[in-house]
Design an enzyme around this catalytic site. Sequence first.
Site, PDB file in Angstrom:
ATOM      1  CG  HIS A   1      -1.871   1.158   1.226  1.00 20.97           C
ATOM      2  ND1 HIS A   1      -1.530   2.386   1.752  1.00 20.97           N
ATOM      3  CD2 HIS A   1      -3.121   1.289   0.732  1.00 20.97           C
ATOM      4  CE1 HIS A   1      -2.556   3.216   1.577  1.00 20.97           C
ATOM      5  NE2 HIS A   1      -3.525   2.577   0.967  1.00 20.97           N
TER       6      HIS A   1
ATOM      7  CD  GLU B   1      -5.241   1.827  -3.155  1.00 14.43           C
ATOM      8  OE1 GLU B   1      -6.373   2.181  -2.824  1.00 14.43           O
ATOM      9  OE2 GLU B   1      -4.390   1.433  -2.352  1.00 14.43           O
TER      10      GLU B   1
END
Length: 262
Positions: free
Chosen positions: A97, A169
């Site tokens: 992430h 992302e």
Amino acid sequence: MNTLYLGTNTKMYKTTAQTVAYLQALDAYTSDISRHGVELFVIPSYTSLHAARMCVPSDRISLGAQNMGWEAQGQYTGEISPLMLREAGVQIVEIGHSERRHVLHETDEEENRKVLCALAHGFRPLLCIGETQDQKLFGIGEEVLRIQLKIGLYGMPSEQAERLMVAYEPVWAIGEKGVPATPEYAEKMHRVIRETLQTRFGACATHIPILYGGSVNEENCEALCALSNVDGLFVGRAAWEADRFDRIIRKTIARWREEGRL
Ligand code: PGA
């Protein structure tokens, strides 16, 4: 059969009690939604995983871990091993992430070790990739995605591609100061990801889910999920209240039905 993936990572929010209450509410809100062709997943804190697994069955809501150490055991103070996650009943392991990469300085090589370890232990790795604002400005966003994929998936056999998930992302789109990617931009980057996966894994790459994440909300979820190379949405803040996530889930499913993808 297509599958629509809709998930959230609750980051360093929600205690165990709050996670359980959230999952119970989400399960109740979504109780009438068929899971045929739809997978919902929640990635809560490590400490809440066991209680989370106890309160909702995995065929209703899959569970993921936010990170994982790359060895089964050893002298790695503070790390959580795949054996511990297996015991906790996790199916998905989120790897790389943006906050792990940019706040905690993880490298592509480390993400690669984690991807291989997650696969070796039977999990579905959810590899998160995305360019920063500066990389976008310099016009190297596509190169960054290719590098993150090529290193992150290095050494991974094609036979395991069916268990891989990828989330695009963009770093500039994530969080309170984030600006969501336009559908045009997201589609362009998702196409780069699909092509890179095809070069790497051949025909199997068609089935690798590529999720979009970064300031997804009730207003933009339909346009983003309708893109041809978007197989689902990875939602942060807008999903942390069960009723709001339920609305995103319903809008997205309805859009896929309209498009004939479900
Ligand atoms: P956000 O977070 O939706 O709150 O921008 C997305 C993420 O970090 O995965």
